[in-house]
Design a protein around this motif. Structure first.
Motif, short mmCIF file in Angstrom:
data_model
loop_
_atom_site.label_atom_id
_atom_site.label_comp_id
_atom_site.label_asym_id
_atom_site.label_seq_id
_atom_site.Cartn_x
_atom_site.Cartn_y
_atom_site.Cartn_z
N VAL A 30 9.00 81.39 -60.17
CA VAL A 30 8.29 80.27 -59.54
C VAL A 30 8.88 80.04 -58.15
O VAL A 30 10.10 79.95 -57.99
CB VAL A 30 8.41 78.98 -60.37
N ARG A 31 8.03 79.94 -57.15
CA ARG A 31 8.47 79.71 -55.79
C ARG A 31 7.75 78.49 -55.24
O ARG A 31 6.52 78.48 -55.12
CB ARG A 31 8.18 80.94 -54.90
N TRP A 32 8.51 77.47 -54.93
CA TRP A 32 7.96 76.24 -54.36
C TRP A 32 8.48 76.03 -52.95
O TRP A 32 9.50 76.60 -52.56
CB TRP A 32 8.36 75.03 -55.21
N ARG A 33 7.80 75.16 -52.21
CA ARG A 33 8.27 74.73 -50.90
C ARG A 33 8.42 73.21 -50.89
O ARG A 33 7.57 72.49 -51.42
CB ARG A 33 7.28 75.14 -49.81
N MET A 34 9.50 72.76 -50.27
CA MET A 34 9.74 71.32 -50.11
C MET A 34 9.81 71.00 -48.62
O MET A 34 10.62 71.58 -47.91
CB MET A 34 11.04 70.89 -50.78
N ALA A 35 8.98 70.08 -48.18
CA ALA A 35 9.03 69.60 -46.79
C ALA A 35 9.79 68.29 -46.75
O ALA A 35 9.46 67.35 -47.47
CB ALA A 35 7.62 69.42 -46.25
N SER A 36 10.82 68.23 -45.93
CA SER A 36 11.57 66.99 -45.76
C SER A 36 11.03 66.22 -44.56
O SER A 36 10.48 66.80 -43.62
CB SER A 36 13.06 67.31 -45.53
N SER A 37 11.19 64.91 -44.61
CA SER A 37 10.83 64.07 -43.46
C SER A 37 12.01 63.88 -42.52
O SER A 37 11.94 63.08 -41.59
CB SER A 37 10.33 62.70 -43.94
N PHE A 38 13.10 64.66 -42.74
CA PHE A 38 14.34 64.44 -42.01
C PHE A 38 14.82 65.74 -41.37
O PHE A 38 14.49 66.83 -41.82
CB PHE A 38 15.41 63.87 -42.94
N PRO A 39 15.66 65.61 -40.31
CA PRO A 39 16.17 66.80 -39.62
C PRO A 39 17.36 67.43 -40.35
O PRO A 39 18.04 66.77 -41.13
CB PRO A 39 16.59 66.25 -38.26
N LYS A 40 17.61 68.69 -40.06
CA LYS A 40 18.74 69.40 -40.67
C LYS A 40 20.09 68.82 -40.23
O LYS A 40 21.10 69.06 -40.88
CB LYS A 40 18.69 70.88 -40.29
N SER A 41 20.10 68.06 -39.16
CA SER A 41 21.36 67.54 -38.62
C SER A 41 21.98 66.45 -39.48
O SER A 41 23.08 65.99 -39.18
CB SER A 41 21.12 67.00 -37.20
N LEU A 42 21.28 66.03 -40.53
CA LEU A 42 21.80 64.97 -41.40
C LEU A 42 22.20 65.55 -42.76
O LEU A 42 21.36 65.73 -43.64
CB LEU A 42 20.75 63.87 -41.59
N MET A 195 9.00 56.10 -35.56
CA MET A 195 9.11 57.46 -35.05
C MET A 195 10.19 58.21 -35.83
O MET A 195 11.11 57.60 -36.38
CB MET A 195 9.43 57.47 -33.55
N PRO A 196 10.10 59.53 -35.92
CA PRO A 196 11.12 60.31 -36.61
C PRO A 196 12.50 60.12 -35.98
O PRO A 196 12.61 59.88 -34.76
CB PRO A 196 10.64 61.76 -36.44
N ALA A 197 13.53 60.25 -36.80
CA ALA A 197 14.90 60.01 -36.34
C ALA A 197 15.28 60.87 -35.14
O ALA A 197 16.00 60.42 -34.23
CB ALA A 197 15.88 60.26 -37.49
N GLY A 198 14.80 62.11 -35.11
CA GLY A 198 15.18 63.02 -34.05
C GLY A 198 14.67 62.64 -32.67
O GLY A 198 15.12 63.20 -31.66
N GLU A 199 13.73 61.70 -32.58
CA GLU A 199 13.15 61.32 -31.28
C GLU A 199 13.75 60.03 -30.73
O GLU A 199 13.45 59.64 -29.59
CB GLU A 199 11.63 61.14 -31.44
N VAL A 200 14.60 59.36 -31.52
CA VAL A 200 15.03 58.01 -31.17
C VAL A 200 16.03 57.98 -30.01
O VAL A 200 15.94 57.14 -29.12
CB VAL A 200 15.62 57.30 -32.40
N LEU A 223 23.70 60.93 -34.89
CA LEU A 223 22.53 60.86 -34.05
C LEU A 223 22.85 60.32 -32.65
O LEU A 223 21.99 60.35 -31.76
CB LEU A 223 21.45 59.99 -34.70
N GLY A 224 24.08 59.83 -32.47
CA GLY A 224 24.56 59.46 -31.14
C GLY A 224 24.10 58.12 -30.60
O GLY A 224 24.21 57.84 -29.40
N PHE A 225 23.62 57.25 -31.48
CA PHE A 225 23.08 55.97 -31.00
C PHE A 225 24.11 55.13 -30.26
O PHE A 225 23.76 54.35 -29.37
CB PHE A 225 22.51 55.17 -32.18
N GLN A 226 25.37 55.26 -30.62
CA GLN A 226 26.43 54.46 -29.99
C GLN A 226 26.57 54.76 -28.50
O GLN A 226 27.12 53.95 -27.75
CB GLN A 226 27.78 54.70 -30.70
N LYS A 227 26.05 55.87 -28.05
CA LYS A 227 26.15 56.25 -26.64
C LYS A 227 25.11 55.53 -25.78
O LYS A 227 25.27 55.46 -24.55
CB LYS A 227 25.98 57.76 -26.50
N VAL A 228 24.07 55.02 -26.39
CA VAL A 228 22.98 54.44 -25.60
C VAL A 228 22.64 53.00 -26.01
O VAL A 228 21.77 52.37 -25.38
CB VAL A 228 21.70 55.32 -25.72
N ALA A 229 23.30 52.49 -27.03
CA ALA A 229 23.08 51.09 -27.45
C ALA A 229 24.40 50.57 -28.03
O ALA A 229 24.76 50.92 -29.15
CB ALA A 229 21.96 51.01 -28.48
#
Length: 360
Positions: A30-42, A195-200, A223-229
């Motif tokens: 059996v071969r399935w595919r899973m789509a995540s709503s999140f980036p690989k960086s997490l 918006m997706p996390a990767g665009e914030v 995600l580096g938010f501390q650098k801009v807020a």
């Protein structure tokens, strides 16, 4: 004559006609595919999908594989429900409150303002009416669900300016995950952006966003938010315990063998526990690093929390008036929450309060 000799001499047809089956049945791969709503960086959230995939492969001896695809690889981050409903995907890993535009009830699968903590959510879903009610609702979208893990109580987000009172929220352009929280914040004058996390990061850097909330110290730091807020507030009253979900194509799941269904359930339990434990293990050190690097850590004022609570209750009341199903699920969750909070007063709260006040 032993079993192996019997099979050799009688042949498989004779064995089956005698009511004796071989010990191991060959199953088609059996071969399935899973789509995540999140980036690989997490490695926390996305890592839950990878843990699930690895566990399914190990338990099946490689005969059942689920390939994992980051947000945007197969479908857009917020396109997974449509793909499942249209039978173009077997699985997704997501936050169900991203889809409240389809129906506000989606929020109860993840988190609602002033809702359940991680432990309370787990209890309601698995031993209350939560999973039963949500899967009955999800069925109209060709979905059955399992927990993919819980973040625990989240932080209140990153802000480019100081937030002292609810009045400071007016006109604020803020990225938020979705769900009923956006409606409550709109009542306080916030302009919600989903918006997706990767665009914030880029949006904060350019000033097209004034603030963002995501999860907590470990993910937010990556995600580096501390650098801009620079201002980091707590707690995230809109996500007392956000549950991520594995959404499974209902038709695909029902077509599986009993053994593969059991493998899916077991792998989901492993992945969910791993995600929550990972957050609890990694958030403390990340918070220390953020503060040491200059992040201004601040609590939301009681006045702001009270304003958020009032706005949230107005949102719930409005949806209850329009939807009997929404009312049924919300009232059930609140009744469960009241008992959980009562018990917590005599257990975790008292214990944690004492331990927090002594020198360890």
């Amino acid at each position: 004559m032993d079993r192996r000799s019997l099979i050799k001499h009688a042949g498989i047809v004779g064995v089956l006609s005698a009511g004796i089956a071989p010990a191991v049945h060959a199953q088609a791969a059996v071969r399935w595919r899973m789509a995540s709503s999140f980036p690989k960086s997490l490695p926390t959230i996305y890592g839950s999908a990878e843990k699930f995939s690895d566990t399914v492969k190990a338990l099946s001896g490689g005969k059942f594989e689920v390939s994992v695809h980051a947000a945007g690889d197969l479908v857009p981050a917020f396109g997974v429900v449509d793909a499942l409903q249209q039978n173009t995907l077997e699985m997704a890993q997501t936050a169900s409150y991203y889809f409240t535009g389809k129906d506000p009830i989606f929020a109860f699968g993840c988190a609602v303002p002033f809702g359940l903590t991680a432990r309370h959510m787990d209890a309601w879903m698995e031993h209350g009416n939560g999973r039963k009610y949500m899967d009955a609702f999800f069925a109209q979208f060709n979905i059955t669900s399992m927990s993919a893990g819980n973040t625990g109580t989240q932080m209140g987000g990153w802000y480019r300016k100081e937030i002292k009172t609810a009045a400071d929220l007016k006109g604020l352009k803020m990225r938020m995950g979705g769900g009923l929280f956006g409606e409550a914040m709109a009542k306080l004058g916030v302009v919600a952006q989903n918006m997706p996390a990767g665009e914030v990061y880029q949006a904060l850097e350019k000033g097209t966003l004034d603030a963002t909330e995501f999860v907590g110290p470990f993910d937010d730091e990556r995600l580096g938010f501390q650098k801009v807020a620079p201002f980091y507030y707590y707690p995230g009253w809109w996500e007392g315990g956000a549950e991520l979900e594995f959404f499974i194509n209902k038709k695909a799941f029902e077509a599986l063998s009993a053994e593969n269904k059991a493998i899916i359930r077991a792998a989901g339990a492993v992945a969910a526990r791993d995600m929550t434990a990972k957050y609890d293990a990694q958030n403390p050190a990340a918070l220390k690093r953020l503060v040491a690097s200059g992040t201004k850590l601040k609590p939301f004022s009681k006045e702001l929390m009270d304003a958020g609570y009032k706005a949230s209750m107005e949102v719930f009341a409005a949806h209850e008036a329009k939807s009997p199903e929404f009312k049924k699920i919300h009232q059930d969750m609140r009744a469960f929450q009241r008992d959980q909070v009562l018990w917590s007063k005599f257990s975790e709260w008292r214990y944690d309060g004492y331990i927090g006040g002594v020198k360890l």
